[in-house]
Design a protein around this motif. Structure first.
Motif, PDB file in Angstrom:
ATOM      1  N   GLN A 134       0.844  -1.187   0.000  1.00 28.70           N
ATOM      2  CA  GLN A 134       0.000   0.000   0.000  1.00 28.70           C
ATOM      3  C   GLN A 134       0.884   1.243   0.000  1.00 28.70           C
ATOM      4  OE1 GLN A 134      -2.749   0.893   3.403  1.00 28.70           O
ATOM      5  NE2 GLN A 134      -4.089  -0.441   2.219  1.00 28.70           N
ATOM      6  N   TYR A 135       0.587   2.160  -0.899  1.00 22.62           N
ATOM      7  CA  TYR A 135       1.215   3.467  -0.880  1.00 22.62           C
ATOM      8  C   TYR A 135       0.361   4.343   0.032  1.00 22.62           C
ATOM      9  CZ  TYR A 135       2.315   8.230  -2.273  1.00 22.62           C
ATOM     10  OH  TYR A 135       2.648   9.559  -2.254  1.00 22.62           O
ATOM     11  N   ILE A 136       0.997   5.059   0.957  1.00 23.20           N
ATOM     12  CA  ILE A 136       0.264   5.936   1.872  1.00 23.20           C
ATOM     13  C   ILE A 136       0.853   7.336   1.802  1.00 23.20           C
ATOM     14  CG2 ILE A 136      -0.454   6.360   4.251  1.00 23.20           C
ATOM     15  CD1 ILE A 136      -0.172   3.411   4.814  1.00 23.20           C
ATOM     16  N   LEU A 137      -0.037   8.320   1.653  1.00 23.75           N
ATOM     17  CA  LEU A 137       0.353   9.724   1.618  1.00 23.75           C
ATOM     18  C   LEU A 137      -0.274  10.448   2.795  1.00 23.75           C
ATOM     19  CD1 LEU A 137       1.604  12.220   0.206  1.00 23.75           C
ATOM     20  CD2 LEU A 137      -0.552  12.424  -1.067  1.00 23.75           C
ATOM     21  N   TYR A 138       0.583  11.006   3.625  1.00 21.93           N
ATOM     22  CA  TYR A 138       0.159  11.899   4.707  1.00 21.93           C
ATOM     23  C   TYR A 138       0.452  13.304   4.195  1.00 21.93           C
ATOM     24  CZ  TYR A 138       0.464   7.632   7.489  1.00 21.93           C
ATOM     25  OH  TYR A 138       0.303   6.360   7.970  1.00 21.93           O
ATOM     26  N   GLU A 139      -0.580  14.128   4.095  1.00 26.50           N
ATOM     27  CA  GLU A 139      -0.391  15.435   3.480  1.00 26.50           C
ATOM     28  C   GLU A 139      -1.111  16.515   4.280  1.00 26.50           C
ATOM     29  OE1 GLU A 139      -0.589  17.367  -0.973  1.00 26.50           O
ATOM     30  OE2 GLU A 139      -1.873  15.671  -0.529  1.00 26.50           O
ATOM     31  N   VAL A 184       4.988   6.828   2.198  1.00 25.16           N
ATOM     32  CA  VAL A 184       5.599   5.539   2.507  1.00 25.16           C
ATOM     33  C   VAL A 184       4.933   4.448   1.680  1.00 25.16           C
ATOM     34  CG1 VAL A 184       6.203   6.154   4.904  1.00 25.16           C
ATOM     35  CG2 VAL A 184       3.995   5.091   4.430  1.00 25.16           C
ATOM     36  N   VAL A 185       5.606   3.328   1.595  1.00 23.62           N
ATOM     37  CA  VAL A 185       5.003   2.092   1.109  1.00 23.62           C
ATOM     38  C   VAL A 185       5.000   1.146   2.297  1.00 23.62           C
ATOM     39  CG1 VAL A 185       5.306   0.086  -0.392  1.00 23.62           C
ATOM     40  CG2 VAL A 185       5.678   2.374  -1.301  1.00 23.62           C
ATOM     41  N   VAL A 186       3.843   0.525   2.551  1.00 26.22           N
ATOM     42  CA  VAL A 186       3.734  -0.424   3.658  1.00 26.22           C
ATOM     43  C   VAL A 186       3.300  -1.783   3.119  1.00 26.22           C
ATOM     44  CG1 VAL A 186       3.205   1.387   5.336  1.00 26.22           C
ATOM     45  CG2 VAL A 186       1.341   0.152   4.230  1.00 26.22           C
ATOM     46  N   GLY A 187       3.623  -2.819   3.865  1.00 31.25           N
ATOM     47  CA  GLY A 187       3.206  -4.166   3.501  1.00 31.25           C
ATOM     48  C   GLY A 187       3.154  -5.048   4.730  1.00 31.25           C
ATOM     49  N   TRP A 188       2.470  -6.162   4.593  1.00 36.34           N
ATOM     50  CA  TRP A 188       2.288  -7.088   5.706  1.00 36.34           C
ATOM     51  C   TRP A 188       2.530  -8.500   5.194  1.00 36.34           C
ATOM     52  CZ3 TRP A 188      -1.221  -3.636   3.785  1.00 36.34           C
ATOM     53  CH2 TRP A 188      -1.335  -2.439   4.513  1.00 36.34           C
TER      54      TRP A 188
END
Length: 190
Positions: free
Chosen positions: A92-97, A179-183
């Motif tokens: 998942q790509y996540i953008l905090y803006e 960030v890119v996150v993964g599980w």
């Protein structure tokens, strides 16, 4: 690689051209960004007081998935020694803006069990230089000694930790953090 017993934090060695490639992929797929929800499946809802960010799924054939796969296996072999299967879901790509975006305390193992099992390891890869934003620090509770660690990751830095660990992203004061996150999944813990 700096190991804390309950996590591994390291620089991936992804150079600026590789990070640029990732950012170009994201720019091409940015139309898929959607508000991040909280909860599971039909119980998922938007609650910006808990999770205020945008997300989109990164398909498994994308080259980054294979690189991160090798990091997860190396860290697991040297630190955790969990029984793993494969990615629990797409990266998942996540953008905090902007001011106030972040994610309150949570753990990642509350996701539904699927064919890979339960979420066992979580990964966060920083795509932002720490000078691009203010606030937005990553915090994690280290269960072994009941203390909290706070990080502001460098571009290309990564952390792998058990999905049962409480963690959060403190609210941004300004700028953008991506960030890119993964599980990674596996059979139930014994």
């Amino acid at each position: 690689m700096k190991n804390f017993g309950v996590m591994a934090r390291f620089n991936t060695g992804l150079d600026t051209s590789m990070i640029s490639n990732i950012k170009n992929y994201i720019a091409e797929n940015g139309h898929r960004l959607e508000e991040a929800g909280v909860g599971i499946n039909e119980h998922q809802r938007i609650d910006k007081s808990v999770r205020n960010c945008s997300i989109f799924s990164v398909e498994k054939p994308y080259w980054l998935t294979q690189i991160l796969n090798s990091y997860v296996h190396e860290v697991n072999q040297s630190v955790f020694k969990f029984d793993l299967t494969t990615w629990h879901s797409d990266l998942q790509y996540i953008l905090y803006e902007g001011k106030g975006s972040g994610y309150m305390w949570h753990n990642d193992n509350e996701a539904e069990v699927n064919e890979t099992g339960v979420r066992k390891l979580s990964l966060v890869l920083s795509l932002s230089d720490p000078n691009e934003y203010e606030g937005g620090e990553f915090q994690i509770m280290l269960n072994a000694n009941k203390r909290m660690e706070t990080f502001k990751f460098e571009l290309g830095e990564c952390i792998v930790f058990p999905s049962t660990s409480l963690h959060r992203v403190r609210p941004l004061k300004s700028g953008k953090r991506s960030v890119v996150v993964g599980w990674y999944g596996g059979p139930d813990f014994r």
